[in-house]
Every structure is written in structure tokens, then in C-alpha cells.
Design an enzyme around this catalytic site. Structure first.
Site, PDB file in Angstrom:
ATOM      1  N   CYS A 150      19.407  -3.949  41.254  1.00  0.00           N
ATOM      2  CA  CYS A 150      20.045  -2.849  41.985  1.00  0.00           C
ATOM      3  C   CYS A 150      19.081  -2.020  42.821  1.00  0.00           C
ATOM      4  O   CYS A 150      19.489  -1.107  43.530  1.00  0.00           O
ATOM      5  CB  CYS A 150      20.798  -1.966  41.007  1.00  0.00           C
ATOM      6  SG  CYS A 150      21.851  -2.946  39.939  1.00  0.00           S
ATOM      7  N   HIS A 160      20.641   7.751  42.107  1.00  0.00           N
ATOM      8  CA  HIS A 160      21.174   6.412  41.846  1.00  0.00           C
ATOM      9  C   HIS A 160      22.591   6.579  41.274  1.00  0.00           C
ATOM     10  O   HIS A 160      23.511   5.940  41.728  1.00  0.00           O
ATOM     11  CB  HIS A 160      20.246   5.674  40.872  1.00  0.00           C
ATOM     12  CG  HIS A 160      20.610   4.242  40.663  1.00  0.00           C
ATOM     13  ND1 HIS A 160      20.811   3.367  41.709  1.00  0.00           N
ATOM     14  CD2 HIS A 160      20.804   3.512  39.530  1.00  0.00           C
ATOM     15  CE1 HIS A 160      21.121   2.167  41.226  1.00  0.00           C
ATOM     16  NE2 HIS A 160      21.124   2.226  39.914  1.00  0.00           N
ATOM     17  N   HIS A 163      29.161   0.604  43.397  1.00  0.00           N
ATOM     18  CA  HIS A 163      27.756   0.217  43.317  1.00  0.00           C
ATOM     19  C   HIS A 163      27.605  -1.132  44.011  1.00  0.00           C
ATOM     20  O   HIS A 163      28.068  -2.152  43.510  1.00  0.00           O
ATOM     21  CB  HIS A 163      27.333   0.136  41.853  1.00  0.00           C
ATOM     22  CG  HIS A 163      25.856  -0.102  41.673  1.00  0.00           C
ATOM     23  ND1 HIS A 163      24.992  -0.260  42.737  1.00  0.00           N
ATOM     24  CD2 HIS A 163      25.100  -0.201  40.548  1.00  0.00           C
ATOM     25  CE1 HIS A 163      23.763  -0.453  42.268  1.00  0.00           C
ATOM     26  NE2 HIS A 163      23.809  -0.424  40.952  1.00  0.00           N
TER      27      HIS A 163
END
Lengths: 355, 401, 85
Positions: free
Chosen positions: B160, B293, B330
Site C-alpha cells: 500500500c 494513511h 483504499h
């Protein structure tokens, strides 16, 4: 540019590369179109608690990185940089198999977690409790070269920190089958295979893991200097010779300065002509190849760097690597060039120098 | 400011818009892109919500005018759409300029096609053209061949944080003088593989994701792509181009704690932020806004929050912050470049985009994200991205004056 | 109950690849996590799937697993009380 030395190496491959002087009596393959690694004793390197979830590629990566670190005599690196073309294919296949065959029911997380491309980089960091910079490159034929270039840049920028760089790819059963279907791997019925004298479609597939410790400082164990790395996705119209000559010129060299060249020949009739094209340019050099002993995979040039480093430090070339006639360079081996391409794309040059 | 690298163009596609303008409009109007999944046939359809781009593969193919029998994954297609916009936005000519590099990021690569045909390949020669689109690099090659870029090309895959690392490498390639211009960012399409994978980790929410909320239930996955064009001072001055912002700081560190989970105190995150400040020659006090994040998993937000508090332990307060993942989901390897584009919008427009769906502060600490669109001058932004394998990256963007 | 416990031990060993461990090595009251058998949070997720697949018990919150997977004893008890298959 700062100096960058290769001070430690660990290599797991289709040869017994975890042993010294393994190419004196190499394993000769002629009936196989898929070359698997010779397994080291994993238990010597990885705890039972950690090993139980690891695919062979991850295990090979851990062993090769540990060997490199031990060889260089360092504790923990200032950066961990890996390259992998296909990533953790065995766990990807496992998860896909469960997903497809069990219709998305009762899936478990382990193979998904282990399928991530940066699994090896993460696991090496976890094992060493190393909180440093940690990158993973996944660009087909230059995945390892990307890691190597980043390593070179890290050595330039970091004060007194060494860098661990490695390339890893693993074979996985179903994917190997698929690559045969599209003739990226040579057909089963073509044996015996001879990648120099019998070019056909595809290559002999392989797998492996090779890690290196790069450092600004020369040590008693230094193999050679990593002088430069360059790669492009496509050769422009100006062509291969210009690409090579420009690279040499930027390192204040001309073709005749190269004592040894390691070519990535893999017996693929569609793409091996790139190497043919360069051969006349290096008429005075010893021309070597290695994929007949190690197979082709996206990070196979990591094996070439391991071989080149050994050649420079020992100043001798194993007979099994000569492509044509055995012709040892007369004087000192100073400059060694590695040229590789993957299916006509991702052309790369790596220059190693004697120290 | 020796390490500062100019941003001279950007492009984006996400579930809140097909281009820069649509994305900015959605952000300004708090219009999220989270919905039920329509384009993938999965058993999770009624169990999870995702940030899906509402275009079928056929529609994307026709946008790009791809031949009928192509071997392109969805990841390649959305990546190309965003890359084309970035090139156009920067006003660079990729085909005639041989000194432009491309640094891509992806985690799934061509998995969307592999999972469709994995066993079918054996019996059905028709689809075998997709076999080679599996590997990550193939997707990067597709994009480069389409835009006509020949030169330095690589791909990063660190889960990620992938696109943050692509931006970081690009900035380093420019500041070390190795490249004059480089296109950097990431692309990831939704796939059954990733949706089911995250589902096995039990970190997918069955409703809208709520980062930094006491009752957060996990993340919504998304898909998208975004790229920035980074350029050296010499290069943009030569062509009289005004930078839109700067990448001023960057760092990567490893949590070295667990394969998928973050450590309780977020040490990796702390180290990444700390080192990014050092590279930027800035202090935490200089930050006007943090794009966190903020995935809305119990573990990430707690760990990231603690790391931020630790970074600001000598300051009076933590700056305003929000997660924009309630808008897009995400988007994995694209997340950091999508959030970089949002950060540049924030710098340029003087806006702080809201952390949608927020209700209750987490009980572990006193951190409240910005929940409504904010207006203020924003000069310096910290953007965090963390991934599996303990991979933690922080970027600092500054305004172009 | 004794049979179920042996069954669970076998299942744990195979599904979690505990190569060097045999059924006899695991006592009913040993801690499965941390100090005991050394299982971790990823193993807990594997065990949650096992509960669902083999015994028809669905857990929605991974935190619920903590108490249930304390030992073979607690697991067996929970399964006896809640199994649907």
C-alpha cells in the site's frame, strides 16, 4: 561518483551455488526445460516457527540474504532492496486455486499475505529487525537491475552504510504450464536442449535468489567494484550498439577495454540475435553465457552479477561459462560487462570492475 | 531546500472522477465514490463496499481505442488514462523527448485477467494472450508503449505504500541528476484476489469506511491510478514551465514488527515521518495539513495516530489532518499518488478535504480529523502511506510560490 | 470431547504447517498463542476459517477468537456448545 564495492554474496540457484567453487564440476542439464534450485539446508538459516509459512522463493531469499550478510561480515544493512519479476508465484497460485476451486468460500489469509511482491524484503527486515529503507522492484527483466541501481544510489547518499540488494524469482507449477503453452518456455518434446547450437522458440526456465552487500568501503572480502548500471524498456531507433557505446563512454571506456562479457543467451530463436549483434563489438573479450546452467527467469541477471564478481576476485573463468572457444583473457581481468534483455524488452547493462 | 523537486503535471482516475476536474469537484462537494461492486462477479458483492470506477473494461478499451484482441488488464487501462492526462497537464512531449523516465507502482498487475482465465487458459487458446499480462512489469510496458515512452522505466511494488515509493525514487532520480523529467505514480484495479485476500484478514468494512473513528470497522478497497510529472529546475526553466508544487521531503522506513500489522506505537511510521522532515529540512511545526494513511482498520489508525502524536510531542498541537479514503476507498498501489494529487489540490486551492463519515473520536487519544471541507492557506503537507511488510513512507509537498 | 480434542490438535498441526510438532506435544491446557505453541494473529485468522468450514461457527470479529483459542480445552468446549455441523 562514489565507489561502490560488492563485499558479500549469497546465491541459491540450479547449481550448488551455496558451496565454494561450485562451477568446477557444474550440474549439466540437457533433458530439462525447467531448472529448479538445488535446495540448501533451510533449517540452518530459518527457524521452524518462521519457515512454516514460507514458499521456496521466500526461503531462498532469506538464505541468500543471510549468506551475503555473513560473507560481508556485517550485522544489519542500511537498506534492503529486492527485485522480483513474478513475485511470490507459489502463494499467488495457492490463493487463486482456493479462490477459483472453492468459489470464494473458506479462504485463509496465509497465502494471500505471502503472495505480496515485497514478502522477501519484508521478511528479511523482520528477521534482522532492520528498520531501514526497504524497496521492492517488479519490472519484468530489469527488476533486479532496478534494485541494483537503487543500491548504488543509496551507497552514494548514505554515510558509511552498506546496502543489501537481491533478486528473487520462484517457479510455480501452473504458471510454468502456462508459459509452456505460449512458448515462453521451450516445448517438452525438444530435448535434449542446447541453447547455443539449437535455437527454438522460448527459453529454459529457471528460478533463483542472489543477494549482495554493497558498500562504499573496500574490505579484504571485496569481490569487485559495481561501477554502473543502466537499463531501458525499449531500444530506440539508434539501436543496441549506440546504447552500449554510450554506456561505455559515460564510464570512460571503449568496447576493447572490456575483458569479459557475460551475455544472457537463453536459446530463444526470436531474441538471441541481440547478443549476436553485439559479439563482433567485443572481439577481444572472453564471451560467456550462463543460462544453460541456471535457466532463464526475470531476475536471472542477479546470477550474472554473482558470477562476474567471482570471476573478478578469483581472476579465473570457469570453463562451463565459455560460449564459443575457451579463450582466457591474456592479462588481468579489469572490466566485466553484463548485457541482458528479456524477450526483446528491458535491455540492461551492468559494469563490474576489478579492485 | 536542496532536495526540492518540482511537480509540473498530474493526472488521475478514481471512483470519484475520470480526470482532475471531476476529482476536484467531488472533493469540494463531499461526493464519495463508495458503492456496491458492479463490474466483478464476486460472492462478496453484498457484503462489502468498494470505490469502483463505473466503467466496464469494454468502455475503457474504447476510451483508449485498443484493438479488439488486446491483452490489456484493467490496471494497464486505468493507468494509461491517468498517465495521458499527466503528460498533457505537464505539456511534455514524451515521444520526441528521450530523457523522460517512468516509474510505476502496482500490486495486482494483471491479476484481474489471471483470476478470470487461470485454468481456462489450458483449454481455451483464445484467451492465452492474457497469460503474459499477469506480471507487474507488463502493465508498465503497456503504458509506456501506448504513450510512446522509451527510456528509464521501472516498477515498484511495496503493497500500500508503492506509489509513495515511486514518487520518492523519482525525486531521487531528479535530484541526483540522473533524469530531467520523470512520470511517477501507481495504478491498481479491483480484483477478486485482493478483495478476498483482505476479506480473509477480516479488515474489510461492510459499510462506509470511517477513519480515525472509535467505531471504525475496516477499510473499503478501491481502484484508481494517478501520476505526477517531476522535473528538474533546469528542465522546467528551460521550457518556461511554472511548477504546480514541489516534492520537498520523502523517506521510507520499515516497522520490522509483523508481516501485515503495524506495531502498537507505529515506530516505522514515526521513522518515515522523521526522516522525511530531515530530507525536507523542515520541522513538524511547518506542516499545515496531514493527509494521513487512515485506512479505517482498527490497527492502522491506532498505530498511525500514536506515531503522529509522537512526532508532535514537543509541539502544542497536531496539525489539521484527514484521510481521503472515505472518498476513494483504499486504492493500494495507487493510493499515495491519488493522495498526492489531492494534496496538490489542497495546496493550490487552499482547501482541506474532509474525513467523511467521522462521528466519534477514538478513545485512545485526543485526535479529531477535519470532518467538513476547510478553507485556509496551505503551504506544506505531510502525506503518509503504509503497507504490508512493515513498509512505511512519508512524503512532504510544498506550495509553489 | 477427547476425540474432538485430538481432532483439533491434528487439524492445527496440518493447517498451520507445524512440521516438527506431534499431537502428543500439545497438552489440552497449553497456551496456543504466545509463550505456549507460539501461534500468532495470522494463525488466529486461519483458525476462524476452520471453525466456519468444519464446525459451522461464524465469528465476525477477530477479537472474539482470543478467548476461544486460548487452549485446546477452551476451543473444544466452545465448539461443543456452538457447532452446527
Amino acid at each position: 561518483m562514489e565507489n561502490c564495492y560488492i563485499n558479500g554474496i549469497g546465491c541459491i540457484s540450479a547449481q550448488k551455488s551455496f558451496e565454494k567453487d561450485y562451477l568446477i564440476e557444474p550440474i549439466v542439464y540437457s533433458e530439462e526445460n525447467i531448472l529448479k534450485v538445488v535446495k540448501p539446508n533451510y533449517k540452518d538459516y530459518i527457524s521452524p516457527a518462521a519457515v512454516r509459512r514460507m514458499s521456496s522463493g521466500v526461503k531462498n531469499g532469506i538464505v541468500a540474504s543471510t549468506m551475503a550478510i555473513n560473507d560481508a561480515g556485517i550485522e544489519s544493512p542500511g537498506a534492503i532492496i529486492t527485485g522480483t519479476g513474478m513475485g511470490c508465484m507459489q502463494d499467488s497460485e495457492k490463493f487463486l486455486n482456493n479462490l477459483i476451486n472453492h468459489d470464494e468460500e473458506y479462504l485463509t489469509p496465509t497465502s494471500f499475505i505471502q503472495s505480496t511482491h515485497n514478502t522477501v524484503g519484508g521478511q528479511v527486515a523482520l528477521g534482522l529487525k532492520c528498520k531501514a529503507y526497504n524497496f521492492t522492484y517488479v519490472n519484468t527483466g530489469v527488476s533486479f537491475e532496478s534494485a541494483l541501481l537503487d543500491g548504488l544510489m543509496q551507497v552514494e547518499n548514505q554515510d558509511g552504510q552498506n546496502v543489501l540488494v537481491g533478486g528473487i524469482d520462484e517457479l510455480a507449477d501452473h504458471t510454468s504450464k502456462l508459459y509452456k503453452l505460449i512458448k515462453h518456455t521451450k516445448s517438452d518434446d525438444e530435448a535434449p536442449y542446447d541453447i547455443i547450437n539449437k535455437r527454438t522458440k522460448g527459453s529454459i526456465s529457471g528460478e533463483g535468489a542472489a543477494f549482495f552487500v554493497l558498500d562504499k568501503e573496500k574490505t579484504a572480502n571485496s569481490y569487485c567494484k559495481l561501477a554502473d548500471v543502466k537499463f531501458v524498456n525499449n531500444l530506440e531507433n539508434s539501436g543496441l550498439e549506440t546504447f552500449v557505446n554510450d554506456f561505455l563512454a559515460s564510464n570512460d571506456l571503449i568496447a576493447s577495454d572490456i575483458d569479459v562479457i557475460l551475455f544472457g543467451n537463453n536459446g530463444d530463436i526470436e531474441f538471441d540475435s541481440y547478443y549476436d549483434q553485439l559479439e563482433p563489438l567485443f572481439g577481444e573479450a572472453a564471451i560467456l553465457y550462463y543460462k544453460h546452467l541456471f535457466g532463464e527467469f526475470m531476475t536471472s541477471s542477479s546470477i550474472a552479477v554473482s558470477l562476474g564478481s567471482d570471476i573478478l576476485r578469483s581472476q579465473s573463468i570457469p570453463g562451463a561459462l565459455f560460449k564459443n572457444e575457451v579463450s582466457h583473457p591474456k592479462g588481468e581481468i579489469k572490466n566485466l560487462l553484463i548485457y541482458n534483455q528479456y524477450r526483446g524488452k528491458d535491455h540492461s547493462l551492468i559494469l563490474l570492475k576489478n579492485v | 531546500m536542496s532536495n526540492r523537486v518540482a511537480i509540473t503535471g498530474m493526472g488521475i482516475i478514481s471512483s470519484i472522477g475520470m480526470d482532475l476536474e471531476e476529482n476536484l469537484n467531488s472533493l469540494k462537494n463531499s461526493r464519495h465514490g463508495i458503492s456496491k461492486i458492479e463490474h466483478i462477479d464476486t460472492k462478496l458483492k453484498d457484503k462489502i463496499l468498494v470505490g469502483e470506477i463505473k466503467k466496464t473494461n469494454q468502455e475503457l478499451e474504447s476510451i483508449l481505442k485498443l484493438p479488439q484482441k488486446n491483452s490489456w488488464s484493467r490496471t494497464s487501462m486505468i493507468g494509461t488514462i491517468a498517465a495521458l492526462e499527466a503528460i498533457n497537464n505537464a505539456g511534455i512531449d514524451v515521444k520526441s523527448d528521450s530523457d523522460i523516465g517512468f516509474i510505476n507502482a502496482t500490486t495486482v498487475g494483471g491479476m484481474d485477467m489471471t483470476e478470470r482465465y487461470f485454468y481456462d487458459f489450458i483449454d481455451n487458446p483464445e484467451n492465452r494472450r492474457y497469460i503474459q499480462s499477469h506480471d507487474a512489469g507488463n502493465n508498465t510496458h503497456n503504458i509506456c508503449d501506448y504513450i510512446g515512452l522509451n527510456g528509464f522505466v521501472t516498477t515498484i511494488s511495496t503493497a500500500c505504500s508503492s506509489a509513495a515509493n515511486a514518487i520518492m525514487l523519482g525525486a531521487r532520480m531528479i535530484s541526483s541528476g540522473r533524469l530531467d523529467k520523470v512520470i511517477v505514480g501507481g495504478t491498481d484495479a479491483l480484483s477478486k484476489f485482493t478483495m478476498n485476500g483482505f476479506n480473509t484478514l477480516m479488515i474489510l468494512s461492510d459499510t462506509y469506511n470511517t477513519p480515525f473513528d472509535e467505531n471504525r470497522k475496516g477499510l473499503n478497497l478501491g481502484e484508481g491510478a494517478a501520476y505526477l510529472v517531476l522535473e528538474s529546475e533546469k528542465s522546467y526553466k528551460k521550457r518556461n514551465k511554472q511548477p504546480i508544487a514541489f516534492v520537498s521531503g520523502y523517506a521510507n522506513a520499515n516497522d520490522a514488527f509483523h508481516q501485515t500489522a503495524s506495531s502498537e506505537d507505529g515506530e516505522g511510521a514515526f521513522l518515515a515521518m522523521k526522516k522525511a522532515f530531515e530530507v525536507a529540512e523542515l520541522t513538524p511545526k511547518d506542516i499545515d495539513y496531514i493527509n494521513v494513511h487512515g485506512t479505517a482498520t482498527p490497527n492502522n489508525d491506532l498505530s498511525e495516530g500514536r506515531a503522529i502524536i509522537n512526532i508532535y510531542k514537543d509541539s502544542e498541537k497536531v496539525p489539521e489532518f484527514s484521510s481521503t479514503k472515505p472518498f476513494t476507498g483504499h486504492t493500494l498501489a495507487a493510493a499515495a499518488s491519488i493522495e498526492a494529487v489531492f494534496s496538490i489540490f489542497a495546496l493550490r486551492e487552499g482547501l482541506i478535504f474532509p474525513n467523511l463519515n467521522f462521528k466519534d473520536k477514538m478513545k485512545e487519544f485526543d485526535l479529531t480529523p477535519v470532518a467538513e471541507l476547510g478553507h485556509k492557506e496551505v503551504n506544506t503537507i505531510l502525506s503518509n502511506s503504509f503497507g504490508f511488510g512493515g513498509n512505511c513512507s512519508s512524503l512532504i509537498f510544498t506550495k509553489s510560490h | 470431547m477427547g476425540e474432538l480434542k485430538t481432532e483439533l490438535k491434528n487439524k492445527i498441526i496440518t493447517s498451520l504447517n507445524l512440521e516438527d510438532i506431534s499431537v502428543e506435544d500439545i497438552n489440552d491446557n497449553d497456551n496456543l498463542f504466545g509463550e505456549g505453541l507460539g501461534l500468532d494473529s495470522i494463525d488466529a485468522l486461519e483458525l476462524i476459517v476452520m471453525l466456519d468450514k468444519d464446525y459451522g461457527i461464524k465469528l465476525t470479529d477477530p477479537k472474539e477468537g482470543k478467548k476461544i483459542f486460548e487452549s485446546i480445552e477452551t476451543m473444544a468446549k466452545f465448539i461443543e456448545e456452538n457447532r452446527t455441523k
